[in-house]
Each structure stands twice: as structure tokens, then as C-alpha cells.
Design a protein around this motif. Structure first.
Motif, mmCIF file in Angstrom:
data_model
loop_
_atom_site.group_PDB
_atom_site.id
_atom_site.type_symbol
_atom_site.label_atom_id
_atom_site.label_comp_id
_atom_site.label_asym_id
_atom_site.label_seq_id
_atom_site.Cartn_x
_atom_site.Cartn_y
_atom_site.Cartn_z
ATOM 1 N N GLU A 26 55.078 -63.271 -30.415
ATOM 2 C CA GLU A 26 56.044 -62.226 -30.059
ATOM 3 C C GLU A 26 55.748 -60.989 -30.866
ATOM 4 O O GLU A 26 55.961 -60.994 -32.073
ATOM 5 C CB GLU A 26 57.465 -62.713 -30.337
ATOM 6 N N PRO A 27 55.192 -59.933 -30.316
ATOM 7 C CA PRO A 27 54.799 -59.800 -28.918
ATOM 8 C C PRO A 27 53.496 -60.544 -28.643
ATOM 9 O O PRO A 27 52.757 -60.882 -29.583
ATOM 10 C CB PRO A 27 54.610 -58.290 -28.757
ATOM 11 N N PRO A 28 53.179 -60.790 -27.373
ATOM 12 C CA PRO A 28 51.921 -61.460 -27.040
ATOM 13 C C PRO A 28 50.732 -60.668 -27.596
ATOM 14 O O PRO A 28 50.762 -59.441 -27.643
ATOM 15 C CB PRO A 28 51.901 -61.460 -25.507
ATOM 16 N N GLN A 29 49.688 -61.381 -28.037
ATOM 17 C CA GLN A 29 48.504 -60.725 -28.591
ATOM 18 C C GLN A 29 47.270 -61.183 -27.833
ATOM 19 O O GLN A 29 47.191 -62.334 -27.401
ATOM 20 C CB GLN A 29 48.349 -61.066 -30.075
ATOM 21 N N PHE A 30 46.327 -60.267 -27.687
ATOM 22 C CA PHE A 30 45.058 -60.561 -27.036
ATOM 23 C C PHE A 30 43.943 -60.293 -28.028
ATOM 24 O O PHE A 30 43.973 -59.306 -28.758
ATOM 25 C CB PHE A 30 44.853 -59.668 -25.800
ATOM 26 N N ALA A 31 42.957 -61.196 -28.077
ATOM 27 C CA ALA A 31 41.799 -61.014 -28.954
ATOM 28 C C ALA A 31 40.532 -61.304 -28.161
ATOM 29 O O ALA A 31 40.441 -62.320 -27.468
ATOM 30 C CB ALA A 31 41.884 -61.946 -30.158
ATOM 31 N N TYR A 32 39.570 -60.384 -28.243
ATOM 32 C CA TYR A 32 38.269 -60.604 -27.613
ATOM 33 C C TYR A 32 37.478 -61.634 -28.410
ATOM 34 O O TYR A 32 37.603 -61.709 -29.631
ATOM 35 C CB TYR A 32 37.464 -59.305 -27.576
ATOM 36 N N VAL A 33 36.635 -62.414 -27.724
ATOM 37 C CA VAL A 33 35.730 -63.323 -28.422
ATOM 38 C C VAL A 33 34.498 -62.523 -28.846
ATOM 39 O O VAL A 33 34.131 -61.530 -28.207
ATOM 40 C CB VAL A 33 35.332 -64.544 -27.559
ATOM 41 N N ASP A 34 33.859 -62.938 -29.929
ATOM 42 C CA ASP A 34 32.697 -62.216 -30.470
ATOM 43 C C ASP A 34 31.571 -62.078 -29.449
ATOM 44 O O ASP A 34 30.929 -61.034 -29.361
ATOM 45 C CB ASP A 34 32.175 -62.904 -31.727
ATOM 46 N N ALA A 35 31.334 -63.132 -28.656
ATOM 47 C CA ALA A 35 30.247 -63.096 -27.674
ATOM 48 C C ALA A 35 30.485 -61.994 -26.644
ATOM 49 O O ALA A 35 29.542 -61.359 -26.174
ATOM 50 C CB ALA A 35 30.109 -64.454 -26.986
ATOM 51 N N TRP A 36 31.727 -61.755 -26.284
ATOM 52 C CA TRP A 36 32.023 -60.705 -25.314
ATOM 53 C C TRP A 36 31.753 -59.324 -25.922
ATOM 54 O O TRP A 36 31.171 -58.454 -25.282
ATOM 55 C CB TRP A 36 33.471 -60.798 -24.847
ATOM 56 N N LEU A 37 32.169 -59.127 -27.153
ATOM 57 C CA LEU A 37 31.973 -57.836 -27.816
ATOM 58 C C LEU A 37 30.507 -57.560 -28.112
ATOM 59 O O LEU A 37 30.108 -56.407 -28.237
ATOM 60 C CB LEU A 37 32.797 -57.777 -29.099
ATOM 61 N N ALA A 38 29.682 -58.610 -28.202
ATOM 62 C CA ALA A 38 28.258 -58.446 -28.493
ATOM 63 C C ALA A 38 27.454 -58.074 -27.243
ATOM 64 O O ALA A 38 26.271 -57.751 -27.352
ATOM 65 C CB ALA A 38 27.700 -59.732 -29.098
ATOM 66 N N ARG A 39 28.069 -58.103 -26.075
ATOM 67 C CA ARG A 39 27.375 -57.732 -24.836
ATOM 68 C C ARG A 39 26.938 -56.280 -24.906
ATOM 69 O O ARG A 39 27.553 -55.463 -25.590
ATOM 70 C CB ARG A 39 28.296 -57.940 -23.638
ATOM 71 N N GLN A 41 27.283 -53.799 -22.802
ATOM 72 C CA GLN A 41 28.365 -52.911 -22.391
ATOM 73 C C GLN A 41 29.601 -53.746 -22.058
ATOM 74 O O GLN A 41 29.911 -53.984 -20.895
ATOM 75 C CB GLN A 41 27.963 -52.075 -21.182
ATOM 76 N N PRO A 42 30.315 -54.198 -23.097
ATOM 77 C CA PRO A 42 31.501 -55.025 -22.826
ATOM 78 C C PRO A 42 32.579 -54.207 -22.116
ATOM 79 O O PRO A 42 32.805 -53.051 -22.437
ATOM 80 C CB PRO A 42 31.964 -55.465 -24.209
ATOM 81 N N THR A 43 33.179 -54.800 -21.121
ATOM 82 C CA THR A 43 34.258 -54.157 -20.388
ATOM 83 C C THR A 43 35.565 -54.424 -21.118
ATOM 84 O O THR A 43 35.850 -55.552 -21.489
ATOM 85 C CB THR A 43 34.345 -54.738 -18.959
ATOM 86 N N ALA A 44 36.370 -53.377 -21.300
ATOM 87 C CA ALA A 44 37.667 -53.546 -21.959
ATOM 88 C C ALA A 44 38.716 -53.956 -20.939
ATOM 89 O O ALA A 44 38.666 -53.559 -19.781
ATOM 90 C CB ALA A 44 38.074 -52.249 -22.638
ATOM 91 N N VAL A 45 39.649 -54.758 -21.394
ATOM 92 C CA VAL A 45 40.764 -55.181 -20.553
ATOM 93 C C VAL A 45 41.882 -54.155 -20.709
ATOM 94 O O VAL A 45 42.280 -53.843 -21.818
ATOM 95 C CB VAL A 45 41.270 -56.578 -20.983
ATOM 96 N N GLN A 46 42.357 -53.646 -19.587
ATOM 97 C CA GLN A 46 43.486 -52.723 -19.651
ATOM 98 C C GLN A 46 44.758 -53.506 -19.927
ATOM 99 O O GLN A 46 44.857 -54.690 -19.617
ATOM 100 C CB GLN A 46 43.614 -51.954 -18.342
ATOM 101 N N ALA A 47 45.720 -52.827 -20.503
ATOM 102 C CA ALA A 47 46.987 -53.484 -20.855
ATOM 103 C C ALA A 47 47.776 -53.805 -19.586
ATOM 104 O O ALA A 47 48.479 -52.961 -19.050
ATOM 105 C CB ALA A 47 47.791 -52.592 -21.775
ATOM 106 N N PHE A 48 47.636 -55.038 -19.101
ATOM 107 C CA PHE A 48 48.385 -55.444 -17.912
ATOM 108 C C PHE A 48 49.056 -56.797 -18.104
ATOM 109 O O PHE A 48 49.626 -57.345 -17.182
ATOM 110 C CB PHE A 48 47.478 -55.491 -16.678
ATOM 111 N N PHE A 49 49.021 -57.348 -19.298
ATOM 112 C CA PHE A 49 49.583 -58.673 -19.519
ATOM 113 C C PHE A 49 51.108 -58.679 -19.455
ATOM 114 O O PHE A 49 51.716 -59.681 -19.118
ATOM 115 C CB PHE A 49 49.122 -59.243 -20.863
ATOM 116 N N GLU A 50 51.740 -57.552 -19.783
ATOM 117 C CA GLU A 50 53.194 -57.469 -19.747
ATOM 118 C C GLU A 50 53.670 -57.687 -18.315
ATOM 119 O O GLU A 50 53.103 -57.132 -17.366
ATOM 120 C CB GLU A 50 53.649 -56.104 -20.248
ATOM 121 N N ASN A 51 54.677 -58.505 -18.157
ATOM 122 C CA ASN A 51 55.277 -58.813 -16.852
ATOM 123 C C ASN A 51 54.326 -59.533 -15.912
ATOM 124 O O ASN A 51 54.534 -59.545 -14.707
ATOM 125 C CB ASN A 51 55.817 -57.542 -16.187
ATOM 126 N N LEU A 52 53.287 -60.141 -16.444
ATOM 127 C CA LEU A 52 52.342 -60.885 -15.627
ATOM 128 C C LEU A 52 52.959 -62.199 -15.151
ATOM 129 O O LEU A 52 52.726 -62.641 -14.036
ATOM 130 C CB LEU A 52 51.066 -61.161 -16.432
#
Length: 65
Positions: A26-39, A41-52
Motif C-alpha cells: 500500500e500503495p502498490p509498487q512495481f519493480a523492473y527485473v534486471d534482465a529487462w533493464l539490461a536490454r 532499448q527497454p520499454t517503460a511501462v506507463q502508469a496504468f496499474f491503478e484501477n486495473l
């Protein structure tokens, strides 16, 4: 009847690649995994988790409360 433990995280994927995890905090948290960030050109996730997911009485009903 045995009740399964409530998960504390939801792993999120784009295709077969794990992007990160959404944590049940509370509040919900999102964390990228290291392998994704090491790509290259990693794509960022837009803030859409609220009210999902449903909240309130409907969420309690779906949880079996």
C-alpha cells in the motif's frame, strides 16, 4: 477446506520476457527485473496499474471473503 496463501506479487511479461513484478503493498509498487533493464532499448511501462482490478465489495466477493 484449505485456503491458499494470498500471493504477494504478480510477475508481468511482454511476450515471454518478464518485465518486472507488481507487489501487493500500500500503495502498490512495481519493480523492473534486471534482465529487462539490461536490454538495448527497454520499454517503460506507463502508469496504468491503478484501477486495473476491482475494488471494494466486488473485490471481496472475488476473493471469497
Amino acid at each position: 477446506m484449505t485456503v491458499a496463501a494470498r500471493p504477494t506479487q504478480l510477475d508481468l511479461y511482454l511476450g515471454t520476457d518478464q518485465m518486472g513484478s507488481l507487489y501487493d503493498t500500500e500503495p502498490p509498487q512495481f519493480a523492473y527485473v534486471d534482465a529487462w533493464l539490461a536490454r538495448p532499448q527497454p520499454t517503460a511501462v506507463q502508469a496504468f496499474f491503478e484501477n486495473l482490478l476491482p475494488e471494494g465489495e466486488l473485490r471481496d466477493y472475488l476473493l471469497g471473503a
